[in-house]
Structure formats: structure tokens, C-alpha cells
Design a protein around this motif. Structure first.
Motif, PDB file in Angstrom:
ATOM      1  N   LEU A   1     -47.722 -18.693 -14.030  1.00 20.74           N
ATOM      2  CA  LEU A   1     -47.063 -17.449 -13.612  1.00 20.74           C
ATOM      3  C   LEU A   1     -45.552 -17.634 -13.605  1.00 20.74           C
ATOM      4  CD1 LEU A   1     -47.389 -14.553 -12.511  1.00 20.74           C
ATOM      5  CD2 LEU A   1     -47.498 -15.543 -10.205  1.00 20.74           C
ATOM      6  N   THR A   2     -44.837 -16.728 -14.281  1.00 22.20           N
ATOM      7  CA  THR A   2     -43.375 -16.748 -14.316  1.00 22.20           C
ATOM      8  C   THR A   2     -42.864 -15.400 -13.830  1.00 22.20           C
ATOM      9  OG1 THR A   2     -43.370 -18.262 -16.210  1.00 22.20           O
ATOM     10  CG2 THR A   2     -41.328 -17.072 -15.756  1.00 22.20           C
ATOM     11  N   LEU A   3     -41.949 -15.419 -12.857  1.00 21.54           N
ATOM     12  CA  LEU A   3     -41.423 -14.196 -12.250  1.00 21.54           C
ATOM     13  C   LEU A   3     -39.896 -14.231 -12.279  1.00 21.54           C
ATOM     14  CD1 LEU A   3     -43.918 -14.106  -9.245  1.00 21.54           C
ATOM     15  CD2 LEU A   3     -43.983 -12.658 -11.280  1.00 21.54           C
ATOM     16  N   SER A   4     -39.278 -13.190 -11.686  1.00 25.42           N
ATOM     17  CA  SER A   4     -37.820 -13.104 -11.781  1.00 25.42           C
ATOM     18  C   SER A   4     -37.123 -12.876 -10.445  1.00 25.42           C
ATOM     19  CB  SER A   4     -37.423 -11.968 -12.740  1.00 25.42           C
ATOM     20  OG  SER A   4     -37.906 -10.720 -12.271  1.00 25.42           O
ATOM     21  N   SER A   5     -37.882 -12.960  -9.329  1.00 24.79           N
ATOM     22  CA  SER A   5     -37.222 -12.771  -8.034  1.00 24.79           C
ATOM     23  C   SER A   5     -37.969 -13.518  -6.953  1.00 24.79           C
ATOM     24  CB  SER A   5     -37.122 -11.289  -7.672  1.00 24.79           C
ATOM     25  OG  SER A   5     -38.359 -10.809  -7.165  1.00 24.79           O
ATOM     26  N   ALA A   6     -37.248 -13.890  -5.906  1.00 23.45           N
ATOM     27  CA  ALA A   6     -37.852 -14.601  -4.780  1.00 23.45           C
ATOM     28  C   ALA A   6     -38.908 -13.754  -4.082  1.00 23.45           C
ATOM     29  CB  ALA A   6     -36.765 -15.013  -3.794  1.00 23.45           C
ATOM     30  N   HIS A   7     -38.695 -12.438  -3.995  1.00 17.63           N
ATOM     31  CA  HIS A   7     -39.677 -11.572  -3.347  1.00 17.63           C
ATOM     32  C   HIS A   7     -41.020 -11.632  -4.081  1.00 17.63           C
ATOM     33  CE1 HIS A   7     -36.819  -9.804  -0.562  1.00 17.63           C
ATOM     34  NE2 HIS A   7     -35.994  -9.554  -1.556  1.00 17.63           N
ATOM     35  N   GLN A   8     -40.979 -11.599  -5.409  1.00 14.06           N
ATOM     36  CA  GLN A   8     -42.203 -11.668  -6.193  1.00 14.06           C
ATOM     37  C   GLN A   8     -42.867 -13.036  -6.039  1.00 14.06           C
ATOM     38  OE1 GLN A   8     -40.604 -10.879 -10.053  1.00 14.06           O
ATOM     39  NE2 GLN A   8     -40.176  -8.719  -9.627  1.00 14.06           N
ATOM     40  N   GLU A   9     -42.061 -14.081  -6.035  1.00 14.09           N
ATOM     41  CA  GLU A   9     -42.606 -15.430  -5.902  1.00 14.09           C
ATOM     42  C   GLU A   9     -43.298 -15.618  -4.557  1.00 14.09           C
ATOM     43  OE1 GLU A   9     -39.389 -18.169  -6.884  1.00 14.09           O
ATOM     44  OE2 GLU A   9     -38.745 -16.698  -8.381  1.00 14.09           O
ATOM     45  N   LEU A  10     -42.712 -15.076  -3.500  1.00  7.56           N
ATOM     46  CA  LEU A  10     -43.341 -15.166  -2.184  1.00  7.56           C
ATOM     47  C   LEU A  10     -44.673 -14.423  -2.157  1.00  7.56           C
ATOM     48  CD1 LEU A  10     -40.338 -14.748   0.273  1.00  7.56           C
ATOM     49  CD2 LEU A  10     -41.818 -16.743   0.065  1.00  7.56           C
ATOM     50  N   GLN A  11     -44.715 -13.240  -2.741  1.00 11.40           N
ATOM     51  CA  GLN A  11     -45.965 -12.474  -2.785  1.00 11.40           C
ATOM     52  C   GLN A  11     -47.047 -13.283  -3.501  1.00 11.40           C
ATOM     53  OE1 GLN A  11     -45.407  -8.538  -4.446  1.00 11.40           O
ATOM     54  NE2 GLN A  11     -43.498  -8.250  -3.311  1.00 11.40           N
ATOM     55  N   ALA A  12     -46.649 -13.913  -4.606  1.00  9.71           N
ATOM     56  CA  ALA A  12     -47.615 -14.694  -5.378  1.00  9.71           C
ATOM     57  C   ALA A  12     -48.101 -15.905  -4.584  1.00  9.71           C
ATOM     58  CB  ALA A  12     -46.981 -15.139  -6.692  1.00  9.71           C
TER      59      ALA A  12
ATOM     60  N   GLY B   1     -12.340   4.622   2.116  1.00  8.95           N
ATOM     61  CA  GLY B   1     -12.581   4.427   0.695  1.00  8.95           C
ATOM     62  C   GLY B   1     -13.863   3.646   0.445  1.00  8.95           C
ATOM     63  N   THR B   2     -13.967   3.058  -0.749  1.00 13.04           N
ATOM     64  CA  THR B   2     -15.186   2.365  -1.178  1.00 13.04           C
ATOM     65  C   THR B   2     -14.910   0.902  -1.496  1.00 13.04           C
ATOM     66  OG1 THR B   2     -16.073   4.413  -2.133  1.00 13.04           O
ATOM     67  CG2 THR B   2     -17.052   2.348  -2.878  1.00 13.04           C
ATOM     68  N   LEU B   3     -15.774   0.021  -1.011  1.00  9.97           N
ATOM     69  CA  LEU B   3     -15.749  -1.398  -1.379  1.00  9.97           C
ATOM     70  C   LEU B   3     -16.922  -1.673  -2.304  1.00  9.97           C
ATOM     71  CD1 LEU B   3     -14.988  -3.297   1.965  1.00  9.97           C
ATOM     72  CD2 LEU B   3     -13.433  -2.891   0.061  1.00  9.97           C
ATOM     73  N   ARG B   4     -16.633  -2.325  -3.450  1.00 10.03           N
ATOM     74  CA  ARG B   4     -17.695  -2.694  -4.398  1.00 10.03           C
ATOM     75  C   ARG B   4     -17.781  -4.217  -4.458  1.00 10.03           C
ATOM     76  NH1 ARG B   4     -17.604  -1.605  -9.645  1.00 10.03           N
ATOM     77  NH2 ARG B   4     -19.824  -1.072  -9.732  1.00 10.03           N
ATOM     78  N   ILE B   5     -18.996  -4.745  -4.236  1.00 15.26           N
ATOM     79  CA  ILE B   5     -19.192  -6.195  -4.181  1.00 15.26           C
ATOM     80  C   ILE B   5     -20.353  -6.567  -5.094  1.00 15.26           C
ATOM     81  CG2 ILE B   5     -19.638  -8.186  -2.688  1.00 15.26           C
ATOM     82  CD1 ILE B   5     -18.651  -6.473  -0.333  1.00 15.26           C
ATOM     83  N   ASN B   6     -20.152  -7.623  -5.882  1.00  7.68           N
ATOM     84  CA  ASN B   6     -21.179  -8.138  -6.783  1.00  7.68           C
ATOM     85  C   ASN B   6     -21.697  -9.456  -6.231  1.00  7.68           C
ATOM     86  OD1 ASN B   6     -21.888 -10.045  -9.187  1.00  7.68           O
ATOM     87  ND2 ASN B   6     -22.046  -7.998 -10.046  1.00  7.68           N
ATOM     88  N   ALA B   7     -23.023  -9.604  -6.108  1.00 10.22           N
ATOM     89  CA  ALA B   7     -23.566 -10.814  -5.482  1.00 10.22           C
ATOM     90  C   ALA B   7     -24.999 -11.061  -5.938  1.00 10.22           C
ATOM     91  CB  ALA B   7     -23.534 -10.678  -3.958  1.00 10.22           C
ATOM     92  N   PRO B   8     -25.438 -12.332  -5.943  1.00  7.10           N
ATOM     93  CA  PRO B   8     -26.837 -12.635  -6.246  1.00  7.10           C
ATOM     94  C   PRO B   8     -27.758 -12.109  -5.150  1.00  7.10           C
ATOM     95  CG  PRO B   8     -25.445 -14.586  -6.449  1.00  7.10           C
ATOM     96  CD  PRO B   8     -24.624 -13.541  -5.765  1.00  7.10           C
ATOM     97  N   GLY B   9     -29.029 -11.882  -5.508  1.00  5.00           N
ATOM     98  CA  GLY B   9     -29.991 -11.303  -4.586  1.00  5.00           C
ATOM     99  C   GLY B   9     -30.107 -12.013  -3.250  1.00  5.00           C
TER     100      GLY B   9
END
Length: 296
Positions: free
Chosen positions: A221-232, A93-101
Motif C-alpha cells: 500500500l502506497t499513500l500520500s498523507s499521514a492521515h491516510q497512513e494512520l487510517q490504514a 488585511g490577509t496573511l498567506r502562508i505556505n507550509a507542509p501538512g
């Protein structure tokens, strides 16, 4: 007219078994229970389905027509019950999980990859979401949050090790703008800010010994994710505040430099939480066991 499903099942069983006695033995009940079920069904329908004597039993025309339409439906029901048995006994079957990035990137994805390899019949859907939601209402089997964010009446197990933030910037940026020695030195620096989905800006928390403080960073600069912040930060756009797991490899290869390391507080681990453990699918039980093993 309301017909009882169990009476329909008994009717089909009597025909298949060839009589009331054999049907009673197959069902593990007395013959009188079978007889009462057939009488109740005939009374509800208002028509005789079986002609029976002390020695023989035969379908009436009405009984034959009912059985002809009933068999496919009962077969479908039995197939559904067999499928549910598999869900209960074998991981599928399927497991659905909700989690922060951050939890998805560094903990859940590696766990999910290993779990799916061990259990090929299981599908996993992970939704990356930092908002606090009711996982039951939204159809999730489990969620991941910090301990103070857990919903009431949920069971929680630790997921991974304690967390730590890292304050990082490129060497070029620090050479040009100076290296902060205390959190107050961040005033005047270009801090790369984080805006949450709800609209709030993230504060930066610091702790050194018994001293703790929290600041609202300033920057262009204001961003919305850790990946973007690291790039910056790697591009020299300012100082980023991210979980250490994101920055570790960049610190190791020299593309980022950590500052204020002695002011970085440690946080508790993430928690995987889920509703009452009764009636869980085999897939969910197996996934929880892998989480516990990983925590150990």
C-alpha cells in the motif's frame, strides 16, 4: 505629456486652502515652492489654471474643469493611503502562508485560530504544500520548512518543539505478523509507503546511539498523507511511519501500538521563514510576535 502627481496635489491644496501662503503653511514648505509647482503644472498643461494678483486668486475655467475631475481621483488616492496606514499600524488585511501538512495540522492551525481571535480584522490563508517553492514569487507572506530547506536571504524563527517520528501498527497486525525489534526486522512486513508530490518514495530513517541507518520500505500500500497512513494502520493494513503528533492520541487509546521507539530519531523544529523584515504589515509583525511567544 507627463504631469507630476505632486503638482496636481499642490494645485488642489492651493484651492482648498484659499491661497499660496496657506497652502505653503499646510505643506510645511516655503511659498516659493508652491508657486514653482503651480507654474510647472501650467507649463506642462500649456494653459493657465489660476488667475492671481498680489491680493487675490481665482480659478480659471480650465482650472475649474481640472479641479472637478481631479477631486474624486485625489480622494481615492488619499483613501488608499489611509488604508495602507491602517495596514502598517493596525493588524488587518490577509496573511498567506505556505507550509507542509504536518506543520499546518499541529502548529499553524492552532496559532492561526488564536491569532484570528485576537485580531478580528485579519484574514489568514494557509496553503498546505510539501514542495519547495519561492514564497515571494508565489505571493506568500511566509513559509514553513525544515532549516536545511530554507531559501537564501530569508529570516527564520523556530516554530514549535523538536519533532519525532513514530513507527506504529495495530495490535491485531502485530499479533498476526510479529513485532519488529530492529529496523532490519521490517523486511517482510507490509510497510505503508509514502509517495511525495514530486513522485519520490519516502525513506525511513532510524537512529540508536551512534548507529543510524535508512531504509526504503516495502509494502503493498502506497499513500500520500499521514492521515491516510494512520487510517490504514488502524485498519490493520501494515506498519506506518508518521510524525508522533499524528499518532499520539491513537497510541494513548490503544488503536495503535508504537514499535522501534528506541530507534526513532529526533528532528529539529519547523521554521517559519519570511523575506526582509523591513516594511512589514502590522498583521505580519503581530503574527511573528505570537510565533516568538509560542516558541518561548
Amino acid at each position: 505629456m507627463t504631469v507630476r502627481l505632486d503638482h496636481l496635489e499642490v494645485f488642489a491644496l492651493v484651492v482648498r486652502a484659499g491661497g499660496f501662503r496657506a497652502a505653503a503653511a499646510a505643506r510645511g514648505v516655503s511659498q516659493s515652492v508652491i508657486s514653482q509647482a503651480i507654474r510647472g503644472l501650467e507649463q506642462t498643461l500649456g494653459i493657465r489654471l489660476l488667475n492671481r494678483t498680489t491680493r487675490s486668486m481665482a480659478l480659471t475655467e480650465a482650472g475649474e474643469r481640472l479641479l472637478e475631475r481631479l477631486r474624486p481621483a485625489l480622494d481615492d488616492i488619499n483613501s488608499a493611503l489611509v488604508e495602507l496606514d491602517r495596514l502598517r499600524e493596525e493588524p488587518s488585511g490577509t496573511l498567506r502562508i505556505n507550509a507542509p501538512g504536518p506543520a499546518v495540522d499541529h502548529i499553524l492551525c492552532p496559532l492561526a485560530f488564536a491569532f484570528m481571535k485576537a485580531h478580528p480584522a485579519v484574514k489568514i490563508e494557509i496553503v498546505s504544500d510539501a514542495a519547495i517553492i519561492d514564497i515571494v514569487e508565489h505571493g506568500f507572506d511566509a513559509g514553513v520548512r525544515f532549516g536545511q530547506q530554507l531559501q537564501q536571504d530569508m529570516i527564520a524563527v523556530p516554530l514549535g518543539r523538536p519533532l519525532r517520528y513514530a513507527i506504529v501498527a495495530s495490535a491485531d497486525y502485530l499479533n498476526e505478523r510479529g513485532r519488529p525489534g530492529t529496523p532490519s526486522d521490517l523486511i517482510g512486513h507490509d510497510c505503508i509507503r509514502r509517495r511525495y508530490p514530486g513522485g519520490a518514495l519516502a525513506d525511513w530513517a532510524f537512529q540508536k546511539g551512534d548507529e543510524s541507518l535508512q531504509i526504503t520500505p516495502e509494502g503493498r500500500l502506497t499513500l500520500s498523507s499521514a492521515h491516510q497512513e494512520l487510517q490504514a494502520a488502524i485498519a490493520g493494513q501494515g506498519i506506518a511511519h508518521v510524525f508522533e503528533d499524528y499518532a499520539r492520541s491513537h497510541i494513548a487509546d490503544g488503536s495503535l501500538v508504537e514499535v522501534l521507539a528506541d530507534w526513532s530519531p529526533r528532528l529539529p523544529s519547523w521554521f517559519l521563514y519570511y523575506p526582509d523584515k523591513r516594511h512589514q504589515s502590522a498583521a505580519m509583525r503581530a503574527f511573528l510576535e505570537m510565533v516568538r511567544q509560542s516558541a518561548r
